[in-house]
Design an enzyme around this catalytic site. Structure first.
Site, short mmCIF file in Angstrom:
data_model
loop_
_atom_site.label_atom_id
_atom_site.label_comp_id
_atom_site.label_asym_id
_atom_site.label_seq_id
_atom_site.Cartn_x
_atom_site.Cartn_y
_atom_site.Cartn_z
N PRO A 2 0.61 -1.34 0.09
CA PRO A 2 0.01 -0.35 -0.08
C PRO A 2 1.25 0.73 0.38
O PRO A 2 2.11 1.39 0.76
CB PRO A 2 -0.32 -0.21 1.40
CG PRO A 2 -0.04 -1.10 2.31
CD PRO A 2 0.74 -1.70 1.30
N GLU A 3 -0.03 2.75 -0.62
CA GLU A 3 1.00 3.56 -0.76
C GLU A 3 0.35 4.65 -0.05
O GLU A 3 -0.98 3.62 0.76
CB GLU A 3 1.14 4.08 -2.27
CG GLU A 3 2.64 2.70 -3.50
CD GLU A 3 2.74 3.99 -4.11
OE1 GLU A 3 2.82 5.15 -4.31
OE2 GLU A 3 3.79 2.59 -5.00
N HIS A 96 -4.53 -15.23 10.21
CA HIS A 96 -3.63 -14.20 10.11
C HIS A 96 -3.87 -12.89 10.85
O HIS A 96 -3.79 -11.85 10.15
CB HIS A 96 -2.84 -13.50 8.83
CG HIS A 96 -2.73 -14.97 7.95
ND1 HIS A 96 -1.27 -15.28 7.75
CD2 HIS A 96 -4.13 -15.09 7.01
CE1 HIS A 96 -1.77 -16.36 6.93
NE2 HIS A 96 -2.81 -16.62 6.39
N ARG A 115 1.65 -11.55 6.51
CA ARG A 115 3.26 -11.70 5.33
C ARG A 115 3.20 -11.10 7.14
O ARG A 115 5.06 -11.19 7.05
CB ARG A 115 3.38 -10.66 4.24
CG ARG A 115 2.52 -11.65 3.13
CD ARG A 115 3.10 -11.19 1.51
NE ARG A 115 4.30 -11.58 1.39
CZ ARG A 115 5.24 -10.69 0.42
NH1 ARG A 115 4.06 -10.22 -0.11
NH2 ARG A 115 6.64 -11.01 -0.02
N ARG A 158 21.90 16.91 -5.30
CA ARG A 158 21.87 15.35 -4.90
C ARG A 158 22.02 14.89 -6.70
O ARG A 158 21.17 15.43 -8.02
CB ARG A 158 20.07 15.21 -5.11
CG ARG A 158 19.76 15.08 -3.10
CD ARG A 158 21.02 14.50 -2.54
NE ARG A 158 19.71 12.92 -2.87
CZ ARG A 158 19.07 12.27 -2.04
NH1 ARG A 158 17.71 12.92 -1.33
NH2 ARG A 158 18.28 11.54 -2.68
#
Ligand code: ZN
Length: 278
Positions: A2-3, A96, A115, A158
């Site tokens: 997920p973002e 889970h 997970r 950068r």
């Protein structure tokens, strides 16, 4: 994974679930460790939450802050596959389910994570940025907003390609691989351009693009990835609204050139070679 928009969807789902004012009665655990967690924080979680009421649910980058009316808040990271769901106390735990907050109103707030890359921890309220996971994060483009000169200043020295630069969580909190490609397309910036060559105009365009891409994704409930669903169990449908990500070979929505795909630092990048020529 997920973002930011997906985590924001979970946050909004939790707010809709009316947690505000509801006290935590008890905390239970599957006993299985979460991979990101510091040594089993169950005792700390119990001390921090028992008898305290939820004040609000906030988000910083991909972290959720469940604010309580005591000294501590609960900090949650969904990891690769985690989710926070509400359920009736009598409902059996889904497979889970690893941390369960039993609420005084008869519901449970459950952290489910197949997970186990997620995290559930405590964080001192008002000193959230002192937590090691949050101390390293740059500003959140939605929850905190980006100062107008933030990207230009951070990019100045950068040499790294701009795509990797905006994925750096110390630069921006919560921008991930999908929305990095989308924002660069919107701002017409080649993903390989060195960050220090962004220029004031490029940095300003990218600041706006990141904000707009994330807001648009949030409005559409986040992007459905694998088995990700919002806190109310409804999959986000932003996938069909993605402009370039996952669309190699399809026409650019702006100019019709075929979208290209390449790997950058091991992650897929999508861009239009005409609109994002440099
Ligand atoms: Zn184009």
């Amino acid at each position: 994974m997920p973002e930011l928009p997906e985590v924001e969807s979970v946050r909004r789902g939790l707010v809709r679930r009316r947690l505000r004012g509801v006290a935590v009665a008890r905390v239970r655990s599957s006993g299985k460790p979460l991979r990101l967690a510091r040594p089993q924080p169950l005792a700390a979680l119990r001390r921090a939450t028992h008898g305290h009421r939820f004040l609000d649910v906030r988000r910083l980058g991909k972290y959720l802050l469940l604010e309580l009316d005591g000294r501590w808040s609960v900090l949650v990271h969904l990891g690769m596959s985690g989710n926070l769901v509400t359920a009736k106390r009598a409902d059996p735990w889904a497979p889970h389910t690893h941390v369960v907050f039993e609420l005084a109103d008869g519901r449970d707030l459950r952290f489910v994570d197949p997970r186990r890359f997620g995290m559930v921890d405590v964080v001192e309220r008002g000193r959230e940025r002192a937590h090691p996971s949050l101390a390293v994060l740059g500003p959140d483009p939605i929850a905190e907003g980006l100062p107008p000169d933030h990207l230009a200043t951070a990019a100045a020295s950068r040499a790294t390609p701009v795509k990797q630069f905006i994925l750096d969580q110390a630069v921006l909190a919560g921008v991930g691989n999908i929305y990095a490609s989308e924002a660069l397309w919107l701002a017409r910036i080649a993903p390989t351009r060195p960050a220090r060559r962004l220029g004031a105009d490029g940095a300003a365009a990218l600041t706006v693009a990141i904000h707009d891409v994330l807001e648009f994704a949030i409005d559409n409930g986040g992007t459905t990835l694998r088995d990700f669903v919002g806190a109310d169990g409804v999959p986000g449908d932003n996938g069909e609204y993605l402009l370039v990500y996952g669309r190699a070979g399809e026409p650019c929505p702006r100019c019709g050139t075929a979208i290209k795909k390449a790997m950058q630092a091991g992650r897929a990048t999508y861009w239009c070679p005409t609109c994002q020529a440099r």
